[in-house]
Design a protein around this motif. Structure first.
Motif, PDB file in Angstrom:
ATOM      1  N   PRO A 183       0.821  -1.213   0.000  1.00  0.00           N
ATOM      2  CA  PRO A 183       0.000   0.000   0.000  1.00  0.00           C
ATOM      3  C   PRO A 183       0.854   1.263   0.000  1.00  0.00           C
ATOM      4  O   PRO A 183       1.831   1.384   0.736  1.00  0.00           O
ATOM      5  N   CYS A 198      -6.870   4.726   0.224  1.00  0.00           N
ATOM      6  CA  CYS A 198      -7.483   3.557  -0.417  1.00  0.00           C
ATOM      7  C   CYS A 198      -8.966   3.791  -0.691  1.00  0.00           C
ATOM      8  O   CYS A 198      -9.463   3.498  -1.783  1.00  0.00           O
ATOM      9  N   GLN A 235      -9.250  -3.469   2.405  1.00  0.00           N
ATOM     10  CA  GLN A 235      -9.083  -3.625   0.965  1.00  0.00           C
ATOM     11  C   GLN A 235      -9.978  -4.737   0.416  1.00  0.00           C
ATOM     12  O   GLN A 235     -10.658  -4.559  -0.611  1.00  0.00           O
TER      13      GLN A 235
END
Length: 344
Positions: A183, A198, A235
């Motif tokens: 990430p 995100c 995620q």
């Protein structure tokens, strides 16, 4: 969890010393009461006179027989007690072995996750440092060829433009791979900023969905394994939203706060049996999409992977959903998970 540690129930534990003393006191009291009643009513003399008249039936031998029977029953009860104690000790040994195996399994799973993330970090660095630089150089060389060719060499000009477009496309794809492998901003800016980044990316991909993000508490000092696990949970949850609930309202809530543990093991560790505070992190994601029937088998491995990640760190993972009733998952993970144990 919950693949959780196996705790012996209260029914399987030996009675406390206070209970044993109380039962023994009752036995002594009943014995003394029987002796007093026998002396007060001359029970032995009456029994002797009753059995003396039936000597032909050998009833006068009944007290001795009952004495032998009582001794035999006491011996039988003592043997059963010894066997029960051995069985209880064997059961405790098996439970300790099961707990040790479960702890080893979690440790190995945690090490596997750490090795996986280290390999991903290495691969992301290699993609960025090696392929990224070469693709950038190819793009610059192609742009130079395009500028030099101009109108004199239309074919070279067209090929150079195609080369620039191909290099730019591959560079964008590599950037996406790097973001999936490691990430962006997780190491530099911390977990909350990385999660917000995100979610912002998914806002662009899913314009028909609405996202609400609430992050409370201090998330510094966490282990790399826990940080990655929390990020991967969010995620994967957003990926499921993109597959099954593209037009839903999504609420993400993450908090770090102490929680009092009321289980028996924590009570034994706490002073005087008082609840022991546990610093934990709770992640909840809910949407009002079509939901799913959890009783039916699912083809994907997303939920299984999320559960394995959480339980490998000693946490709990729960899912709730029903058709047309939205989807929710909740993960609870100790904040110290993945950190080295202090040496006493």
């Amino acid at each position: 969890m919950s693949s959780d540690p196996i705790h012996s129930s209260s029914a399987g534990r030996p009675p406390p010393q206070s209970t044993i003393r109380r039962d023994l006191a009752w036995v002594c009291a009943v014995t003394v009461l029987a002796a007093v009643l026998g002396a007060a009513f001359d029970l032995s003399e009456k029994a002797y006179r009753f059995t003396r008249g039936m000597e032909r039936f050998q009833l006068d031998e009944l007290p001795g027989t009952l004495l032998v029977l009582s001794i035999g029953l006491a011996w039988f009860a003592w043997r059963r007690y010894r066997e029960a104690r051995r069985d209880l000790g064997y059961r405790r040994m098996l439970e300790e072995q099961a707990e040790q195996l479960l702890a080893d399994n979690r440790r190995l799973a945690n090490q596997a996750l750490q090795a996986q993330e280290m390999e991903r970090r290495h691969m992301a660095r290699e993609l960025h440092d090696e392929l990224g630089q070469y693709l950038n150089a190819i793009s610059l060389d192609a742009a130079r060829i395009r500028d030099l060719s101009g109108e004199r060499e239309p074919e070279i000009h067209r090929v150079s433009l195609g080369l620039i477009q191909s290099a730019s496309h591959v560079y964008r794809e590599i950037g996406g791979m790097i973001r999936r492998l490691r990430p962006i901003g997780l190491d530099e800016f911390g977990l909350p900023s990385a999660l917000e980044h995100c979610v912002d990316g998914w806002r662009e991909r899913l314009p028909e969905a609405s996202f609400s993000v609430t992050i409370e508490g201090d998330f510094s000092g966490l282990s790399d394994a826990l940080t990655i696990t929390l990020y991967r949970l969010v995620q994967e949850g957003l990926t499921n939203v993109s597959k099954f609930a593209r037009r839903s309202r999504v609420e993400l809530f993450m908090v770090r706060a102490p929680r009092e543990a009321h289980n028996a093991e924590a009570g034994e560790r706490g002073k005087g049996g008082a609840p022991t505070p546990i610093d934990e992190i709770v992640v909840t994601m809910a949407d009002d999409g079509p939901g799913t029937d959890l009783t039916k088998p699912r083809a994907g491995l997303g939920l299984i992977g999320m559960r394995e990640r959480v339980e490998a760190l000693g946490g709990e993972f729960h899912v709730a959903s029903k058709p047309q009733g939205g989807f929710l998952f909740c993960a609870r993970v100790p904040a110290h998970a993945g950190l080295a144990e202090p040496v006493n």
